[in-house]
Design a protein around this motif. Structure first.
Motif, short mmCIF file in Angstrom:
data_model
loop_
_atom_site.label_atom_id
_atom_site.label_comp_id
_atom_site.label_asym_id
_atom_site.label_seq_id
_atom_site.Cartn_x
_atom_site.Cartn_y
_atom_site.Cartn_z
N ALA A 38 0.85 -1.20 0.00
CA ALA A 38 0.00 0.00 0.00
C ALA A 38 0.88 1.24 0.00
O ALA A 38 1.97 1.25 0.58
N LEU A 39 0.40 2.26 -0.67
CA LEU A 39 1.11 3.54 -0.72
C LEU A 39 0.20 4.64 -0.20
O LEU A 39 -0.96 4.74 -0.61
N ILE A 40 0.73 5.43 0.73
CA ILE A 40 0.02 6.61 1.22
C ILE A 40 0.81 7.84 0.78
O ILE A 40 2.02 7.92 1.04
N ILE A 41 0.15 8.76 0.11
CA ILE A 41 0.78 10.01 -0.29
C ILE A 41 0.48 11.05 0.79
O ILE A 41 -0.68 11.28 1.14
N GLY A 42 1.54 11.63 1.34
CA GLY A 42 1.41 12.52 2.48
C GLY A 42 0.44 13.67 2.26
O GLY A 42 0.41 14.27 1.19
N PRO A 43 -0.38 13.98 3.28
CA PRO A 43 -1.41 15.02 3.15
C PRO A 43 -0.83 16.43 2.98
O PRO A 43 0.27 16.74 3.46
N HIS A 44 -1.60 17.27 2.33
CA HIS A 44 -1.26 18.69 2.12
C HIS A 44 -1.18 19.41 3.46
O HIS A 44 -1.86 19.07 4.42
N GLU A 45 -0.31 20.42 3.51
CA GLU A 45 -0.12 21.27 4.69
C GLU A 45 0.31 20.48 5.91
O GLU A 45 -0.08 20.75 7.05
#
Length: 447
Positions: A38-45
């Protein structure tokens, strides 16, 4: 029970792959659905913004009665703790996984699943992750406030260095200095007998390689903005501050060097651009050999051209030097919109490994638009079910350009300047519209 477990995992994978969440991705080998990446793309701000964080899920036969085992893979070889709850050894501390003692009602239940675990992990990637450590969430001492700021800064640095730069350098086979260290591995590179060649397990499983490359092009300007922010806050050579909760083998050690990170980011961008242009050269060779992909793309091109004629579409499509791997779309701005009167050339590059590698698009004609990066890379979403259909990519690009009332979505932040104006104050929106119109007018003047 085992069959029910497999059915449940397969359904969850399918549901996640079908949805439009741009920050989550999952994959597994067809022969082994119990082991999922699984890949999680880091959240904005947050200091994790647009980083690529990979996790391994191992589902046992008792799933969903029992939770899967989850291990963080983005740890710099076990040397980096990215969060109070995500350890350097890969341990993920969550009450729903039974790896952390939570409040009553926070434990695992069969109603939860792969997506709920991913969202729980993503929630740890907050704007102030220091607060995730129990006992520190209410700390207000001056030293603690400083620690919180220092912690954010070093996570931002290591997110860029480890989750983005190291990952892309490995994918592209380039060294820290930008030199080519090794070619990318493909099935054709294996000097094996046919039985082994047909064995999936003999090949490295890197399901997110193409996704990360395309997203890097989306978020490149945001990465550079993060570097600039870091340069304004810390000096190169300054050591990371150790946090009170970090142990000797479970920490994030190092020194800041944003100047070096910027240089490596630019090297990656040049390598990706060169790779994209190289597809066209590879494609000519594939065309000469009449490869399956070349024949397929030639047929798709002809079908799209015919479709344009049938629907009396003003847009035009042509091949570059007869190469089915490089198309040029001439897009005519939609009447009665801010694009009215514009004429834009859009270049579509196809890989000889299409559709495993998705097309890369570049606007040759400059257009100031919140969905188009400064270098001309558009942010668009072709339906996953039609990823092998070239026409669906063209339709998705046009839809992204013409969408009149797009929902606010920071995951589409590919042009920071335009994005900020578009979603800013009413006066900001007016400035955005003027700059968009100016670029539309310029598109005609440049003919």
């Amino acid at each position: 029970m085992a069959d029910q477990s497999i059915f449940r995992i397969t359904k969850e994978l399918s549901d996640l792959q079908k949805n439009s969440d741009l920050s989550l991705a999952v994959a597994c080998r067809d022969i082994d659905v119990r082991n999922v990446k699984a890949l999680i793309i880091g959240p904005h701000e947050t200091p994790y913004e647009f980083g690529f964080f990979e996790f391994a899920f191992k589902f046992n036969k008792d799933y969903p009665r029992k939770s899967p085992q989850v291990t963080a893979q983005t740890t710099n070889g076990g040397r980096c703790r990215f969060n109070p709850n995500i350890y350097a050894n890969g341990r993920v501390c969550l009450s729903i996984l039974g790896t952390w003692r939570g409040e009553r009602g926070e434990e695992w239940s069969a109603a939860q699943g792969l997506e709920s675990i991913l969202l729980s992990i993503q929630s740890l990637m907050s704007s102030n992750p220091y607060e995730n450590e129990p006992g520190f969430e209410d700390a207000n001492e001056p030293s603690d406030k400083k620690n919180q700021k220092d912690y954010v800064q070093k996570i931002r640095h290591e997110t860029l260095r480890i989750s983005v730069i190291q990952r892309l350098e490995e994918y592209l086979g380039i060294g820290i200095d930008g030199s080519i260290t090794k070619p990318e591995v493909s099935k054709d590179d294996y000097d094996l007998d046919m039985d082994v060649m047909d064995d999936e397990s003999a090949l490295p499983f890197e399901p997110f390689k193409d996704l990360c490359k395309r997203r890097f092009l989306w978020y490149y300007d945001s990465y550079l903005a993060a570097v600039q922010k870091g340069k304004d806050e810390v000096k190169d050579g300054q050591a990371f501050t150790r946090m009170p909760f970090e142990g000797s083998s479970n920490t994030m050690e190092g020194k800041f060097n944003y100047t070096e990170l910027e240089r490596r980011l630019r090297n990656i961008k040049r390598a990706l651009d060169a790779e994209t242009v190289g597809w066209a050269t590879e494609g000519l060779d594939a065309k000469t050999k009449e490869s399956t992909v070349a024949v397929n793309l030639q047929r798709q091109y002809e079908q799209v051209v015919e479709s344009f004629k049938r629907t009396d579409t003003a847009h035009n499509l042509e091949l570059v030097d007869g190469n089915p791997f490089e198309w040029i779309l001439t897009y005519i701005g939609k009447p009665m919109t801010n694009l009215d009167g514009g004429l834009f050339k859009i270049r579509l590059y196809f890989s000889p490994r299409f559709p495993e590698e998705q097309p890369r698009i570049k606007f040759d004609t400059r257009l100031f638009h919140h969905r188009i990066a400064a270098d001309g890379t558009p942010c668009y979403f072709a339906p996953l079910s039609r990823r092998e259909d070239a026409k669906s990519h063209i339709e998705a690009i046009i839809e992204a350009l013409e969408e009149e009332h797009p929902p606010y979505d920071p995951r589409t932040l590919v042009n920071p300047e335009a994005f900020k104006l578009y979603w800013g104050s009413p006066e900001d929106r007016k400035v955005y519209s003027r700059r968009l119109r100016r670029s539309v007018q310029q598109s005609m003047e440049d003919l």
